[in-house]
Design a protein around this motif. Structure first.
Motif, short mmCIF file in Angstrom:
data_model
loop_
_atom_site.label_atom_id
_atom_site.label_comp_id
_atom_site.label_asym_id
_atom_site.label_seq_id
_atom_site.Cartn_x
_atom_site.Cartn_y
_atom_site.Cartn_z
N CYS A 89 -24.33 -54.29 77.63
CA CYS A 89 -23.40 -53.28 78.10
C CYS A 89 -23.32 -53.64 79.61
O CYS A 89 -22.01 -53.60 80.34
CB CYS A 89 -24.22 -52.20 78.14
N TRP A 90 -24.26 -54.44 80.34
CA TRP A 90 -24.06 -54.77 81.79
C TRP A 90 -22.91 -55.78 81.96
O TRP A 90 -22.26 -55.76 82.94
CB TRP A 90 -25.50 -55.27 82.46
N CYS A 91 -22.86 -56.72 81.10
CA CYS A 91 -21.93 -58.04 81.36
C CYS A 91 -20.56 -57.39 81.12
O CYS A 91 -19.62 -57.69 81.78
CB CYS A 91 -22.34 -58.98 80.07
N GLU A 92 -20.51 -56.15 80.18
CA GLU A 92 -19.21 -55.68 80.09
C GLU A 92 -18.53 -54.95 80.89
O GLU A 92 -17.53 -54.72 81.42
CB GLU A 92 -19.28 -54.71 78.64
N THR B 153 -15.86 -70.46 86.20
CA THR B 153 -16.26 -69.16 86.23
C THR B 153 -16.83 -68.69 84.78
O THR B 153 -16.45 -69.25 83.75
CB THR B 153 -15.46 -68.39 86.73
N ILE B 154 -17.39 -67.67 84.80
CA ILE B 154 -17.59 -67.01 83.26
C ILE B 154 -16.69 -65.97 82.97
O ILE B 154 -16.71 -64.95 83.72
CB ILE B 154 -19.19 -66.28 83.24
N HIS B 155 -16.14 -66.04 81.75
CA HIS B 155 -15.40 -65.00 81.42
C HIS B 155 -15.78 -64.42 80.16
O HIS B 155 -15.48 -63.29 79.67
CB HIS B 155 -13.80 -65.34 81.18
N THR B 156 -16.26 -65.36 78.95
CA THR B 156 -16.85 -64.97 77.71
C THR B 156 -18.28 -65.31 77.60
O THR B 156 -18.82 -66.31 78.17
CB THR B 156 -15.92 -65.68 76.62
N VAL B 157 -18.92 -64.42 76.84
CA VAL B 157 -20.53 -64.57 76.79
C VAL B 157 -20.82 -64.25 75.19
O VAL B 157 -20.56 -63.15 74.58
CB VAL B 157 -21.30 -63.55 77.64
N ASN B 158 -21.71 -65.25 74.61
CA ASN B 158 -22.45 -64.96 73.47
C ASN B 158 -23.82 -64.46 73.86
O ASN B 158 -24.68 -64.87 75.03
CB ASN B 158 -22.63 -66.10 72.71
N ILE B 159 -24.26 -63.35 73.24
CA ILE B 159 -25.82 -62.95 73.36
C ILE B 159 -26.27 -62.87 71.90
O ILE B 159 -25.78 -62.15 71.05
CB ILE B 159 -25.88 -61.42 73.97
N LEU B 160 -27.32 -63.64 71.69
CA LEU B 160 -27.71 -63.64 70.29
C LEU B 160 -29.11 -63.42 70.38
O LEU B 160 -30.05 -63.82 70.85
CB LEU B 160 -27.71 -65.44 69.88
N VAL B 161 -29.61 -62.36 69.49
CA VAL B 161 -30.95 -62.12 69.05
C VAL B 161 -30.87 -62.07 67.33
O VAL B 161 -30.28 -61.48 66.85
CB VAL B 161 -31.46 -60.59 69.23
N ASP B 162 -31.79 -62.87 66.77
CA ASP B 162 -31.69 -63.48 65.65
C ASP B 162 -32.68 -62.93 64.82
O ASP B 162 -33.08 -63.27 63.40
CB ASP B 162 -31.90 -65.01 65.40
#
Length: 216
Positions: A26-29, A3-12
């Motif tokens: 924000c949606w993920c949170e 399952t998913i608990h932690t997420v990286n979102i990268l915009v470089d």
């Protein structure tokens, strides 16, 4: 079951996609996920899933190994249309249904397994800001779809003829003075009036043209 608990979102980079990536964070949170919003690879943390959105730099193997799964968005019917600026190229081709894939980021360019495939529609009159908005909304939607469906979904291998789109430069916004506006309308739709405006050369000089919808 993973399952998913932690997420990286990268915009470089300072991409137009940044507001949509922040909205996704924000949606993920709101779904109870712990989110690390990164602006550089050095800021990536060990996590379950990493989303690379609008990135312009290849993510290193070391940073790929920080996540169980790394995902990137690409707007074409892969393996056709790998490479750069796929939406702009498809608009130039006259297409109005734009495929969008969420695929696994690997060391091979745009070649990972596809986890989710959707599309968004154009009616053929959208200028740059309008079709970018539709692209951004489709990016947000496909990433949310993955979160909602994982781990009940399975990836699929890419199948078919591999083709590539070249990188576009400001010089690609040049108009041909011997062609009509009608013939070059798709090109006018994909120019950015500020960053890569339409222009033409005549009598030894270059002239810039700006396009916007005329509101009477």
């Amino acid at each position: 079951m993973n399952t998913i608990h932690t997420v990286n979102i990268l915009v470089d980079n300072d991409s137009w996609i940044l507001p949509y990536a922040k909205e996704f964070a924000c949606w993920c949170e709101s779904k109870g996920l712990k989110v690390n919003f990164a602006r550089a690879q050095s800021e990536l943390l060990n996590c379950d899933i990493s989303f690379f959105i609008g990135c312009v730099r290849i993510v290193s193997s070391e940073n790929l190994n920080k996540s169980r799964l790394n995902l990137v968005v690409h707007e074409s019917a892969l393996p056709a249309g790998k490479g750069f600026a796929p939406v702009a190229w498809q608009i130039l081709e006259g297409k109005r249904i734009i495929p969008i894939c969420l695929l696994e980021a690997t060391n091979a360019f745009d070649s990972g397994d596809i986890w989710v495939q959707e599309s968004f529609s154009l009616i053929g009159v959208e200028l740059y800001d309008e079709w970018r908005r539709k692209q951004g909304e489709a990016t947000l939607s496909i990433c949310q779809n993955f979160i909602n469906r994982y781990p009940q979904i399975e990836p699929k291998k890419q199948r078919g003829l591999e083709t590539f789109y070249a990188r576009r430069t400001p010089n690609d916004s040049e108009l041909d003075i011997d062609k009509t506006i009608r013939e070059q309308f798709e090109l006018l739709r994909i120019v950015d009036n500020n960053k890569f405006p339409a222009f033409f050369s005549y009598r030894g000089k270059k002239y810039k043209l700006e396009i916007s919808e005329y509101a009477e």
